[in-house]
Scaffold this motif. Structure first.
Motif, short mmCIF file in Angstrom:
data_model
loop_
_atom_site.label_atom_id
_atom_site.label_comp_id
_atom_site.label_asym_id
_atom_site.label_seq_id
_atom_site.Cartn_x
_atom_site.Cartn_y
_atom_site.Cartn_z
N PHE A 159 0.84 -1.19 0.00
CA PHE A 159 0.00 0.00 0.00
C PHE A 159 0.87 1.24 0.00
N SER A 160 0.58 2.17 -0.91
CA SER A 160 1.29 3.44 -0.94
C SER A 160 0.56 4.44 -0.05
N TRP A 161 1.18 4.78 1.08
CA TRP A 161 0.59 5.81 1.93
C TRP A 161 0.71 7.18 1.27
N GLU A 162 1.80 7.41 0.58
CA GLU A 162 1.94 8.66 -0.18
C GLU A 162 3.06 8.47 -1.19
N GLY A 207 -8.65 6.66 6.45
CA GLY A 207 -8.68 7.26 7.77
C GLY A 207 -8.73 6.23 8.88
N GLU A 208 -9.49 5.16 8.65
CA GLU A 208 -9.57 4.09 9.64
C GLU A 208 -8.22 3.40 9.81
N ARG A 209 -7.52 3.17 8.72
CA ARG A 209 -6.18 2.56 8.80
C ARG A 209 -5.22 3.48 9.54
N ARG A 210 -5.33 4.76 9.28
CA ARG A 210 -4.45 5.72 9.96
C ARG A 210 -4.65 5.65 11.47
N LEU A 216 2.01 3.46 12.52
CA LEU A 216 1.92 4.92 12.43
C LEU A 216 1.75 5.56 13.80
N ASN A 217 1.40 4.78 14.80
CA ASN A 217 1.09 5.32 16.12
C ASN A 217 1.96 4.70 17.21
N LYS A 236 -7.01 13.79 9.03
CA LYS A 236 -6.75 14.59 10.20
C LYS A 236 -5.57 13.99 10.95
N PRO A 237 -4.70 14.85 11.51
CA PRO A 237 -3.62 14.32 12.33
C PRO A 237 -4.18 13.42 13.41
N GLY A 238 -3.56 12.29 13.63
CA GLY A 238 -4.15 11.35 14.56
C GLY A 238 -3.10 10.67 15.40
#
Length: 239
Positions: A159-162, A207-210, A216-217, A236-238
């Motif tokens: 998966f490409s996040w960006e 967003g749910e994956r983030r 990432l967290n 949104k920053p999370g």
């Protein structure tokens, strides 16, 4: 007549001994600097937010991963859920490893046997070979981007996040070029013995994956591309 060595011989021996001592002192003084330089040119662990997490340098026993630990080439990294670690490579690129993961540092990149990885190249970094993450059925190559891979016994996700990620499958994707190029928010999946067509995640799924991502967290060490991910996907920053 004197039976001792000539004066020039004694002077030469004295000079030789002095030179040898100076050379030895210089070698000893440079030793730590050389070792520090060698360590600086190797990958290292920069964060271990949760355990179990382990490192096995080549030819040595497995040991607990520690922040600041230097990683020689061919080191094997392993995490056991909920274990995670972050590693900075010698060229400044980085990755996070988590879940029930096994990864080997290889000369050509990273060999991911199983588990989850997020790898990235810092914004503004240019040049050099792409960072390659190899799996049993394909290789993901990144230059200035952030990629996520998950490898299980039954499936593989890329998966490409960006940014742009180039995936080179061992067996080509049906109806696609030899290399598949993913862009921000796109995913390529291997399951049931074949690659599926790429798909783009909608904003809600991204967003749910983030929010739920274990990579990432929860880390203390920064991830330079996280603000880019959130801006690129309109998140949104999370969490």
């Amino acid at each position: 007549m004197s039976s001792g060595p000539p004066a020039w011989s004694r002077r030469g021996a004295l000079l030789w001994g002095t030179t040898a001592l100076i050379g030895l002192a210089a070698t000893l003084s440079l030793g730590p600097a050389r070792e520090a330089g060698a360590a600086a040119s190797l990958p290292k662990v920069v964060d271990v937010p949760s355990r179990p997490a382990f490192v096995r340098p080549p030819g040595r026993n497995e040991q607990r991963a520690q922040s600041g630990q230097v990683l020689p080439g061919r080191s094997v990294l392993r995490t056991q859920n909920p274990g995670r670690m972050q590693v900075q490579l010698a060229n400044g690129r980085s990755f996070r490893l988590g879940g029930d993961a096994v990864l080997r540092l290889a000369a050509a990149g990273l060999d991911l046997e199983r588990g989850q990885i997020i790898a990235w190249v810092n914004p503004g970094s240019k040049g050099g070979a792409p960072l390659r993450v190899k799996t049993r059925v394909g290789t993901a190559s990144i230059e200035g981007t952030t990629v996520f891979l998950e490898v299980t016994d039954d499936s593989i996700k890329v998966f490409s996040w960006e940014g742009q990620v180039r995936v080179t499958p061992e067996v080509p994707v049906a109806g696609a070029p030899r290399d598949v190029v993913l862009r921000s928010g796109e995913e390529l999946t291997y399951s049931k013995g074949a690659w599926q067509a790429p798909r783009r995640l909608d904003a809600a799924e991204a967003g749910e994956r983030r929010r739920k991502s274990i990579l990432l967290n929860g880390f203390t060490a920064p991830m330079a591309t996280l603000p880019v991910i959130e801006r690129e996907l309109g998140l949104k920053p999370g969490p």
